[in-house]
Design a protein around this motif. Structure first.
Motif, PDB file in Angstrom:
ATOM      1  N   TRP A 154     -38.583 -35.088 -14.929  1.00 29.65           N
ATOM      2  CA  TRP A 154     -39.176 -36.108 -15.796  1.00 29.65           C
ATOM      3  C   TRP A 154     -38.723 -35.928 -17.246  1.00 29.65           C
ATOM      4  N   GLN A 155     -38.391 -34.704 -17.626  1.00 34.17           N
ATOM      5  CA  GLN A 155     -37.755 -34.510 -18.938  1.00 34.17           C
ATOM      6  C   GLN A 155     -36.434 -35.282 -18.981  1.00 34.17           C
ATOM      7  N   SER A 156     -35.649 -35.176 -17.905  1.00 33.04           N
ATOM      8  CA  SER A 156     -34.345 -35.861 -17.845  1.00 33.04           C
ATOM      9  C   SER A 156     -34.517 -37.373 -17.892  1.00 33.04           C
ATOM     10  N   ARG A 157     -35.530 -37.869 -17.202  1.00 35.72           N
ATOM     11  CA  ARG A 157     -35.759 -39.319 -17.191  1.00 35.72           C
ATOM     12  C   ARG A 157     -36.180 -39.823 -18.563  1.00 35.72           C
ATOM     13  N   ILE A 158     -37.010 -39.049 -19.241  1.00 35.81           N
ATOM     14  CA  ILE A 158     -37.416 -39.427 -20.603  1.00 35.81           C
ATOM     15  C   ILE A 158     -36.221 -39.390 -21.542  1.00 35.81           C
ATOM     16  N   ARG A 159     -35.402 -38.339 -21.401  1.00 35.30           N
ATOM     17  CA  ARG A 159     -34.228 -38.193 -22.267  1.00 35.30           C
ATOM     18  C   ARG A 159     -33.281 -39.385 -22.097  1.00 35.30           C
ATOM     19  N   ALA A 160     -33.097 -39.822 -20.858  1.00 29.87           N
ATOM     20  CA  ALA A 160     -32.229 -40.975 -20.596  1.00 29.87           C
ATOM     21  C   ALA A 160     -32.823 -42.262 -21.161  1.00 29.87           C
ATOM     22  N   VAL A 193     -34.857 -42.526 -23.752  1.00 29.02           N
ATOM     23  CA  VAL A 193     -34.751 -42.475 -25.210  1.00 29.02           C
ATOM     24  C   VAL A 193     -33.338 -42.847 -25.649  1.00 29.02           C
ATOM     25  N   ALA A 194     -32.323 -42.394 -24.902  1.00 32.66           N
ATOM     26  CA  ALA A 194     -30.929 -42.731 -25.224  1.00 32.66           C
ATOM     27  C   ALA A 194     -30.719 -44.235 -25.152  1.00 32.66           C
ATOM     28  N   GLU A 195     -31.284 -44.851 -24.121  1.00 36.45           N
ATOM     29  CA  GLU A 195     -31.104 -46.290 -23.928  1.00 36.45           C
ATOM     30  C   GLU A 195     -31.857 -47.109 -24.969  1.00 36.45           C
ATOM     31  N   VAL A 196     -33.071 -46.688 -25.287  1.00 41.14           N
ATOM     32  CA  VAL A 196     -33.930 -47.483 -26.172  1.00 41.14           C
ATOM     33  C   VAL A 196     -33.650 -47.208 -27.647  1.00 41.14           C
ATOM     34  N   ASP A 234     -28.832 -43.684 -31.264  1.00 37.00           N
ATOM     35  CA  ASP A 234     -28.711 -42.535 -32.162  1.00 37.00           C
ATOM     36  C   ASP A 234     -29.777 -42.530 -33.259  1.00 37.00           C
ATOM     37  N   ASN A 235     -30.746 -43.419 -33.139  1.00 33.55           N
ATOM     38  CA  ASN A 235     -31.774 -43.540 -34.171  1.00 33.55           C
ATOM     39  C   ASN A 235     -33.048 -42.794 -33.791  1.00 33.55           C
ATOM     40  N   LEU A 236     -33.804 -42.434 -34.800  1.00 38.38           N
ATOM     41  CA  LEU A 236     -35.118 -41.865 -34.561  1.00 38.38           C
ATOM     42  C   LEU A 236     -36.054 -42.971 -34.076  1.00 38.38           C
ATOM     43  N   PRO A 237     -37.082 -42.640 -33.318  1.00 41.51           N
ATOM     44  CA  PRO A 237     -38.002 -43.669 -32.822  1.00 41.51           C
ATOM     45  C   PRO A 237     -38.717 -44.383 -33.969  1.00 41.51           C
ATOM     46  N   ASP A 238     -38.911 -45.693 -33.782  1.00 39.13           N
ATOM     47  CA  ASP A 238     -39.676 -46.473 -34.751  1.00 39.13           C
ATOM     48  C   ASP A 238     -40.720 -47.286 -34.000  1.00 39.13           C
ATOM     49  N   SER A 239     -41.447 -48.125 -34.707  1.00 38.72           N
ATOM     50  CA  SER A 239     -42.546 -48.868 -34.087  1.00 38.72           C
ATOM     51  C   SER A 239     -42.064 -49.795 -32.983  1.00 38.72           C
ATOM     52  N   ASP A 240     -40.849 -50.315 -33.102  1.00 39.51           N
ATOM     53  CA  ASP A 240     -40.324 -51.208 -32.073  1.00 39.51           C
ATOM     54  C   ASP A 240     -39.904 -50.427 -30.824  1.00 39.51           C
ATOM     55  N   SER A 241     -39.130 -49.364 -31.015  1.00 40.60           N
ATOM     56  CA  SER A 241     -38.644 -48.602 -29.857  1.00 40.60           C
ATOM     57  C   SER A 241     -39.773 -47.888 -29.130  1.00 40.60           C
ATOM     58  N   ILE A 242     -40.761 -47.412 -29.857  1.00 40.29           N
ATOM     59  CA  ILE A 242     -41.890 -46.706 -29.233  1.00 40.29           C
ATOM     60  C   ILE A 242     -42.601 -47.604 -28.230  1.00 40.29           C
ATOM     61  N   SER A 243     -42.731 -48.880 -28.555  1.00 38.35           N
ATOM     62  CA  SER A 243     -43.443 -49.807 -27.668  1.00 38.35           C
ATOM     63  C   SER A 243     -42.652 -50.108 -26.395  1.00 38.35           C
ATOM     64  N   GLY A 268     -32.975 -35.760 -31.562  1.00 38.84           N
ATOM     65  CA  GLY A 268     -32.388 -35.070 -30.424  1.00 38.84           C
ATOM     66  C   GLY A 268     -31.455 -35.957 -29.666  1.00 38.84           C
ATOM     67  N   SER A 269     -30.566 -35.364 -28.916  1.00 36.40           N
ATOM     68  CA  SER A 269     -29.640 -36.157 -28.140  1.00 36.40           C
ATOM     69  C   SER A 269     -30.268 -36.654 -26.872  1.00 36.40           C
ATOM     70  N   ALA A 270     -30.104 -37.912 -26.637  1.00 41.20           N
ATOM     71  CA  ALA A 270     -30.594 -38.464 -25.401  1.00 41.20           C
ATOM     72  C   ALA A 270     -29.529 -38.346 -24.334  1.00 41.20           C
ATOM     73  N   ALA A 271     -28.348 -37.971 -24.703  1.00 42.35           N
ATOM     74  CA  ALA A 271     -27.240 -38.042 -23.756  1.00 42.35           C
ATOM     75  C   ALA A 271     -26.968 -36.711 -23.079  1.00 42.35           C
ATOM     76  N   GLN A 272     -26.147 -35.895 -23.666  1.00 42.51           N
ATOM     77  CA  GLN A 272     -25.711 -34.728 -22.922  1.00 42.51           C
ATOM     78  C   GLN A 272     -26.618 -33.527 -23.070  1.00 42.51           C
TER      79      GLN A 272
END
Length: 543
Positions: A353-359, A361-364, A367-376, A530-534
């Motif tokens: 589930w860490q891997s699924r979250i990481r993937a 975050v990469a998609e949503v 390379d940006n930090l989370p903001d109010s739009d991406s968090i939702s 953090g990196s969402a990719a590798q």
């Protein structure tokens, strides 16, 4: 003359004792008997109580037996801690079903874990169903008469002032502040990895997470940094521990007294906390006047709400302000930090589930930090949090008192009966959640709470009815920020030093903290995210 005087003292003392005994029987014990008979007449059964102490001796015996037979390290995979933390409630449920009555001291309790009745409690908007008054008195040093424990019109007024500040549109504005407050934690953990050889660090996360949630609640709601509120949070924690040293039996029963030394400690901490909060209030009031109070945070609104209430005098206004600050400090700081610790414990057990979250975050987020739009838009993160709150909700109970006679389903609940719903039991009921109710399966929330179980009203990590936790949006967004940033920066597993020991200390928390083995993965770069990719993970991590 002296003999006559001596005997008159004895007779007088005997008279006082007789009066007290009569008062105890008629106003306390007989009232409990009367309430119990009304419940029994409706087919609600339960264990037979003894005079004055009720079912306390039996509760104590069951608790002692459970502690004596408990293993040194509980089975984490099973996740069901109710048998060890609340064994008497579990045993009586097996004997009497989902609804039963028991007596703690001279207080009559009604245990309700039937989904349909919980639904009715959700729909009840009457002020006649409030927080148990005797518990409020016990928790007064920590919470005063603030929104978490007040009743009636006092509670309604407090809710009117505080509730709008936790609407989602207000919470979204705080996302940047939350991201900023998490950066020192990320850097501290990176430094720990370097200090422990540059590959893996063994970290206990609890206090760092309390630092984060404390910083957020202090800045977002009170205009101060964690360094300013640190002393308040520290003393609140000490006060919580002091109150929690009284067993769960004492808390629910309203029976028994603290030793004088402990009373003095609690009184001293209470006054120190009130003094620190009032200093913060006066500073905020002064700064507000200097700045023309163009910017209104929650503290400013609490100030205005108290000062504009015609029903509050000067002393009452101060209590209104201080009590609600204590409530928001405690609820917004402690509960969220504990919920985050449980989330990390579960994710440490389930690296997939860490891997699924990481993937995700990469998609949503890219390379940006989370903001109010991406968090939702972080659906997988939301599912993980919802499942973690199902298995390890910091709140153990929904507790209510019938302040007037009320109707609940087909039952008439007499005035004075205290209603208890044990959240972890409801969240593990196989009839509601299916045969995998004790397993960590976030996918059950793939289509939301309504499709996650047979009775959606049985999912109550934030409480029920109009007293639903006002800070639930605030807490959910914080949890999303924490998990997103930690998992984007690190991979982790449980430390061999972790000891699974859920404990009830007003909230259900890890009794020995949460300790994890943490490893750095590739980062966003200059942003410190953090990196969402590798980010490869050492396969030996945690073995």
């Amino acid at each position: 003359m002296e003999v006559w005087y001596f005997w008159s003292l004895i007779v007088g003392a005997a008279g006082v004792l007789c009066f007290l005994a009569h008062h105890l029987y008629n106003t306390m014990w007989f009232r409990s008997v009367r309430l119990r008979r009304k419940l029994w007449a409706q087919g609600i059964k339960g264990p037979s109580p003894s005079f004055i102490s009720g079912n306390l001796p039996e509760m104590q015996k069951i608790q002692s037996q459970a502690q004596a037979s408990a293993p040194d390290n509980a089975d984490i995979v099973a996740h069901d801690y109710t048998h060890s933390v609340f064994p008497y409630l579990v045993q009586w449920r097996k004997e009497f079903g989902l609804i039963y009555t028991y007596t703690a001291g001279t207080r009559q309790h009604l245990y309700v874990n039937q989904a349909e009745l919980v639904k009715e409690m959700n729909q009840c908007i009457s002020l006649s169903l409030g927080k148990p008054s005797y518990i409020s008195k016990r928790l007064a040093p920590l919470l005063g008469n603030g929104i978490l424990r007040s009743n009636g019109h006092v509670w309604a007024q407090q809710r009117k002032v505080i509730s709008p500040e936790f609407f989602m549109d207000k919470v979204k504005v705080m996302v940047g502040l939350m991201v900023e407050s998490m950066q020192p934690v990320i850097r501290k953990w990176e430094d720990s990895i370097e200090a422990q050889g540059g590959v893996v660090a063994d970290i206990r996360v609890d206090e760092d997470l309390r630092g984060f949630t404390g910083d957020v609640i202090a800045k977002a709601c009170f205009g101060s940094s964690y360094s300013k509120g640190k002393e308040i949070f520290s003393k609140l924690r000490k006060l919580q521990k002091a109150l929690s040293k009284r067993s769960f039996l004492s808390v629910v029963s309203g029976y028994g007294l603290l030793p004088m030394k402990k009373n003095n400690e609690i009184y001293s901490l209470e006054k120190e906390i009130e003094s620190l909060i009032w200093e913060t209030v006066k500073e905020r009031e002064s700064k507000g006047k200097e700045a023309g109070s163009s910017e209104k945070d929650l503290l400013q609104l609490i100030l205005e709400g108290a000062l504009n209430d015609q029903n509050l005098g000067k002393d009452s206004s101060k209590s209104f302000i201080v009590d609600n600050c204590k409530n928001i400090y405690f609820a917004g700081h402690e509960s969220t930090a504990v919920a985050t610790s449980w989330c990390l414990m579960l994710l440490a057990l389930h690296p997939e589930w860490q891997s699924r979250i990481r993937a995700e975050v990469a998609e949503v987020c890219g390379d940006n930090l989370p903001d109010s739009d991406s968090i939702s838009r972080l659906k997988i993160v939301t599912m993980v949090i919802q499942e973690a709150l199902r298995l390890y909700s910091p709140a153990a109970f929904v507790s209510r008192e019938a302040l007037e006679e009320i109707q609940l389903g087909n039952y008439t609940i007499p005035k004075g009966v205290c209603i208890w719903t044990l959240i972890p039991t409801l969240h593990r009921d196989a009839e509601i959640w299916g045969p995998d109710a004790n397993e960590f399966k976030p996918e059950r929330f793939n289509d939301g709470v309504k499709k996650a179980c047979k009775y959606p009203q049985a999912y109550i990590p934030f409480g029920v009815g109009p007293r639903l936790c006002l800070g639930r949006n605030f807490a959910m967004v914080q949890l999303k920020i924490v998990l997103t940033l930690i998992i984007s920066n690190f991979a982790f597993s449980l430390s061999p030093n972790y000891r699974h020991c859920p404990a009830y200390r007003m909230i259900v928390e890890p009794g020995n903290g949460v300790q994890i083995l943490i490893q750095k993965i590739n980062t966003y770069g200059e942003h410190g995210g953090g990196s969402a990719a590798q980010g490869s993970v050492d396969p030996k991590l945690g073995q």
